[in-house]
Scaffold this motif. Sequence first.
Motif, PDB file in Angstrom:
ATOM      1  N   LYS A  40       0.523  -1.375  -0.238  1.00  0.00           N
ATOM      2  CA  LYS A  40       0.079  -0.066  -0.357  1.00  0.00           C
ATOM      3  C   LYS A  40       0.551   1.304  -0.014  1.00  0.00           C
ATOM      4  O   LYS A  40       2.026   1.219   0.467  1.00  0.00           O
ATOM      5  N   PRO A  41       0.262   2.406  -0.820  1.00  0.00           N
ATOM      6  CA  PRO A  41       0.815   3.782  -0.822  1.00  0.00           C
ATOM      7  C   PRO A  41       1.756   3.820   0.610  1.00  0.00           C
ATOM      8  O   PRO A  41       0.498   3.886   2.329  1.00  0.00           O
ATOM      9  N   LEU A  42       2.305   4.872   0.796  1.00  0.00           N
ATOM     10  CA  LEU A  42       3.025   5.640   2.733  1.00  0.00           C
ATOM     11  C   LEU A  42       2.795   6.682   2.826  1.00  0.00           C
ATOM     12  O   LEU A  42       1.207   7.156   1.822  1.00  0.00           O
ATOM     13  N   ASP A  43       2.178   6.735   4.169  1.00  0.00           N
ATOM     14  CA  ASP A  43       1.266   7.577   4.683  1.00  0.00           C
ATOM     15  C   ASP A  43       2.087   8.986   4.902  1.00  0.00           C
ATOM     16  O   ASP A  43       2.836   8.720   4.740  1.00  0.00           O
ATOM     17  N   ASP A  44       0.771   9.757   4.786  1.00  0.00           N
ATOM     18  CA  ASP A  44       1.415  10.461   4.435  1.00  0.00           C
ATOM     19  C   ASP A  44       2.070  11.727   6.017  1.00  0.00           C
ATOM     20  O   ASP A  44       2.775  12.031   5.728  1.00  0.00           O
ATOM     21  N   LEU A  77       9.923   8.984  -6.058  1.00  0.00           N
ATOM     22  CA  LEU A  77       8.543   8.045  -6.501  1.00  0.00           C
ATOM     23  C   LEU A  77       7.199   8.564  -5.166  1.00  0.00           C
ATOM     24  O   LEU A  77       5.963   8.354  -5.117  1.00  0.00           O
ATOM     25  N   ASP A  78       7.409   8.475  -3.559  1.00  0.00           N
ATOM     26  CA  ASP A  78       6.724   7.979  -3.091  1.00  0.00           C
ATOM     27  C   ASP A  78       5.559   9.342  -3.320  1.00  0.00           C
ATOM     28  O   ASP A  78       4.430   9.381  -3.011  1.00  0.00           O
ATOM     29  N   GLN A  79       6.273  10.982  -3.435  1.00  0.00           N
ATOM     30  CA  GLN A  79       4.848  11.815  -3.784  1.00  0.00           C
ATOM     31  C   GLN A  79       4.706  11.440  -4.831  1.00  0.00           C
ATOM     32  O   GLN A  79       2.900  12.001  -4.843  1.00  0.00           O
ATOM     33  N   ALA A  80       5.167  10.952  -6.495  1.00  0.00           N
ATOM     34  CA  ALA A  80       4.116  10.655  -7.694  1.00  0.00           C
ATOM     35  C   ALA A  80       3.226   9.628  -6.956  1.00  0.00           C
ATOM     36  O   ALA A  80       1.507   9.765  -7.376  1.00  0.00           O
ATOM     37  N   ILE A  81       3.450   8.591  -5.976  1.00  0.00           N
ATOM     38  CA  ILE A  81       2.580   7.169  -5.249  1.00  0.00           C
ATOM     39  C   ILE A  81       1.385   8.131  -4.826  1.00  0.00           C
ATOM     40  O   ILE A  81       0.226   7.692  -4.496  1.00  0.00           O
ATOM     41  N   LYS A  82       1.617   9.325  -4.076  1.00  0.00           N
ATOM     42  CA  LYS A  82       0.417  10.316  -2.808  1.00  0.00           C
ATOM     43  C   LYS A  82      -0.311  10.514  -3.521  1.00  0.00           C
ATOM     44  O   LYS A  82      -1.480  10.479  -3.890  1.00  0.00           O
ATOM     45  N   ILE A  83       0.393  11.624  -4.753  1.00  0.00           N
ATOM     46  CA  ILE A  83      -0.381  12.477  -5.656  1.00  0.00           C
ATOM     47  C   ILE A  83      -1.414  11.159  -6.482  1.00  0.00           C
ATOM     48  O   ILE A  83      -2.894  10.811  -6.257  1.00  0.00           O
ATOM     49  N   ALA A  84      -1.084  10.306  -7.193  1.00  0.00           N
ATOM     50  CA  ALA A  84      -1.826   8.937  -7.626  1.00  0.00           C
ATOM     51  C   ALA A  84      -2.728   8.487  -7.061  1.00  0.00           C
ATOM     52  O   ALA A  84      -3.596   8.691  -7.343  1.00  0.00           O
ATOM     53  N   ASN A  85      -2.214   8.011  -5.568  1.00  0.00           N
ATOM     54  CA  ASN A  85      -3.581   7.635  -4.530  1.00  0.00           C
ATOM     55  C   ASN A  85      -5.396   8.535  -4.473  1.00  0.00           C
ATOM     56  O   ASN A  85      -5.822   8.140  -4.219  1.00  0.00           O
ATOM     57  N   MET A  86      -4.504  10.200  -4.804  1.00  0.00           N
ATOM     58  CA  MET A  86      -5.891  11.094  -4.334  1.00  0.00           C
ATOM     59  C   MET A  86      -6.818  10.578  -6.231  1.00  0.00           C
ATOM     60  O   MET A  86      -8.242  11.215  -6.401  1.00  0.00           O
ATOM     61  N   VAL A 114      -7.107   7.113  -8.057  1.00  0.00           N
ATOM     62  CA  VAL A 114      -7.387   6.047  -8.297  1.00  0.00           C
ATOM     63  C   VAL A 114      -7.862   5.447  -6.907  1.00  0.00           C
ATOM     64  O   VAL A 114      -7.625   5.253  -6.480  1.00  0.00           O
ATOM     65  N   PRO A 115      -9.423   5.104  -7.842  1.00  0.00           N
ATOM     66  CA  PRO A 115      -9.945   3.846  -6.727  1.00  0.00           C
ATOM     67  C   PRO A 115      -9.638   2.751  -5.945  1.00  0.00           C
ATOM     68  O   PRO A 115      -8.039   2.768  -5.916  1.00  0.00           O
ATOM     69  N   GLU A 116      -9.827   2.955  -4.519  1.00  0.00           N
ATOM     70  CA  GLU A 116      -8.658   2.220  -3.559  1.00  0.00           C
ATOM     71  C   GLU A 116      -9.126   0.335  -3.925  1.00  0.00           C
ATOM     72  O   GLU A 116      -9.520   0.221  -4.827  1.00  0.00           O
ATOM     73  N   SER A 143      -8.063   3.746   0.580  1.00  0.00           N
ATOM     74  CA  SER A 143      -9.080   4.725   0.552  1.00  0.00           C
ATOM     75  C   SER A 143      -8.882   5.678   1.186  1.00  0.00           C
ATOM     76  O   SER A 143      -7.455   5.976   1.507  1.00  0.00           O
ATOM     77  N   GLY A 144      -9.992   6.817   1.049  1.00  0.00           N
ATOM     78  CA  GLY A 144      -9.567   8.320   1.684  1.00  0.00           C
ATOM     79  C   GLY A 144     -10.308   8.980   0.115  1.00  0.00           C
ATOM     80  O   GLY A 144     -10.774   8.513  -0.366  1.00  0.00           O
ATOM     81  N   THR A 145     -10.243  10.348   0.423  1.00  0.00           N
ATOM     82  CA  THR A 145     -11.063  11.568   0.115  1.00  0.00           C
ATOM     83  C   THR A 145     -10.741  11.749  -1.895  1.00  0.00           C
ATOM     84  O   THR A 145      -9.423  11.595  -1.825  1.00  0.00           O
ATOM     85  N   LYS A 146     -11.476  11.002  -2.501  1.00  0.00           N
ATOM     86  CA  LYS A 146     -10.794  10.638  -3.786  1.00  0.00           C
ATOM     87  C   LYS A 146     -11.087  12.900  -4.752  1.00  0.00           C
ATOM     88  O   LYS A 146     -11.941  12.779  -4.315  1.00  0.00           O
ATOM     89  N   ILE A 147     -10.496  12.288  -5.894  1.00  0.00           N
ATOM     90  CA  ILE A 147     -10.809  14.030  -6.815  1.00  0.00           C
ATOM     91  C   ILE A 147     -11.751  13.046  -7.546  1.00  0.00           C
ATOM     92  O   ILE A 147     -11.140  12.214  -8.399  1.00  0.00           O
ATOM     93  N   THR A 148     -12.708  13.485  -8.668  1.00  0.00           N
ATOM     94  CA  THR A 148     -13.558  13.039  -9.018  1.00  0.00           C
ATOM     95  C   THR A 148     -14.029  13.499 -10.088  1.00  0.00           C
ATOM     96  O   THR A 148     -15.193  13.468 -11.243  1.00  0.00           O
TER      97      THR A 148
END
Length: 497
Positions: A9-13, A275-284, A286-288, A309-314
Amino acid sequence: MENGMKVVKPLDDEKKQTESGQEEQTGYIRMKKFKFVMLLFFVIFITAGITTAAFAFGDQKAVNVTTVNRPEFDKLYKAYDSIQKKYYTKVKQKTLVDGAINGMVESLNDPYSDYMSKTEASDFNNTISSSFEGIGAEVEEKDGYIVIVSPIKGSPAEKAGLKPNDKILAVDGKSVHGMSANEAVMLIRGKKGTKVTLTIQHVGSKDETKVTLTRDTIPVNTVYAKMLKNGVAHIQITTFSDGTYKEFKAAVENMKKQGMKSMIVDVRQDPGGLLDQAIKIANMFVPEGRTILQTEDRNGSREKYVAESGTKITVPAVVMIDGGSASASEILAAALNESAGIPLVGEKSYGKGTVQSAEKFNDGSILKFTVQKWLTPNGSWIHKKGIEPDEKVSLPDYAKLPVIGTDAELKLYSVSEDVKTAEKMLKALGYNPGRVDGYFDWNTKTAVEAFQMHEKMQPTGIINGDTATKLMSEISNLITRHDTQLKKAEEVVQKEK
């Protein structure tokens, strides 16, 4: 495990950067899962025919241990001893050891593997973690040449018109052919306000051009956002640095307050980064549970990075890419395209699909080498291929013009490729240089004078350093005003509603 594949799973903020699993540094990815507690330093001792080594792990003190006999190193030891005893001048032990490591790395023939001295390693880290002073261009070694991956937005390199795949042949007259990227960067970098002259060979050209740039502080800001018409937010990421994810989140919130109805994520000319920054932005986006990224080691074992999971950009979105979009930029673009159904607009991306591991030695030097491939969510390896956009759109022809040598003086009766480039620039800017043929005639002189008067410069009719720089700057502004790729992205994103 999922179908025999490890899921990550992606890294915690909240986790600090040094605690992130993987990260990519300006075009290459560093693995830091173990905080460099691997072998850091060794010194060979040969006593009474018994080979021993002093090892240091982490903060532990070095201890002497007996090593297993390694006959494959006999030739290396013999060469080392012969040079130490018989070479006509004394050679430092460190010089020979560093040379041996450099030789091993160079034998890999991999532009992303490198051995860095303490000073080079320091610059390597500073590029990502803070502002730095230089010309603002990401470079790599490719087939013995130093090649520009991408200039950074607003940097001296961008303002001078340097383009992806331009070759840097020399720095202040010193050839960089055969150097590593880090060795070349050490020559190019310098204090703000100082000048550096690069000998450039533009992609597709055999001619060489000298360009003098004034070094500057390359800004930390990596995200730029503005609201276009009809509620379309344009958010540009220029590189993936320490704070890029937070900057991106803040930009999104700011655009929401301004009535954002749709979004354009622009990673053109973005050479990559963490890379972790790209993953975190992608997580905003990409659906869970859906895949953001895959990695594959030498044995074919794969790891999946999936969205949390989390708030996603829709809101409807598109991603803009081009030949300067590399590495972390490509990871983000592929994740949003394949796992969130977001279309790509622009031109084929750069194509950098490998993962590097960095191991730090006690003396501050770093060994960086490729350990994995990274794959798109669908399992594609884009290395040396790039990512094709869904909507292919090129910029106007004048956006691809090479730089003009700022050291040369172009005047009446001059004949050169630089003259031809200047004529094309003048024509694009609305001045009439007559025939575009590389011959500086009276029509060209009149056009140059008109340009100089409009820009409140002395109308000499001669193109020297200042006029050349201003010409290239105005072309850059023209590209921004007539951004065909951005206009197409606006059309596409509004159809996505």
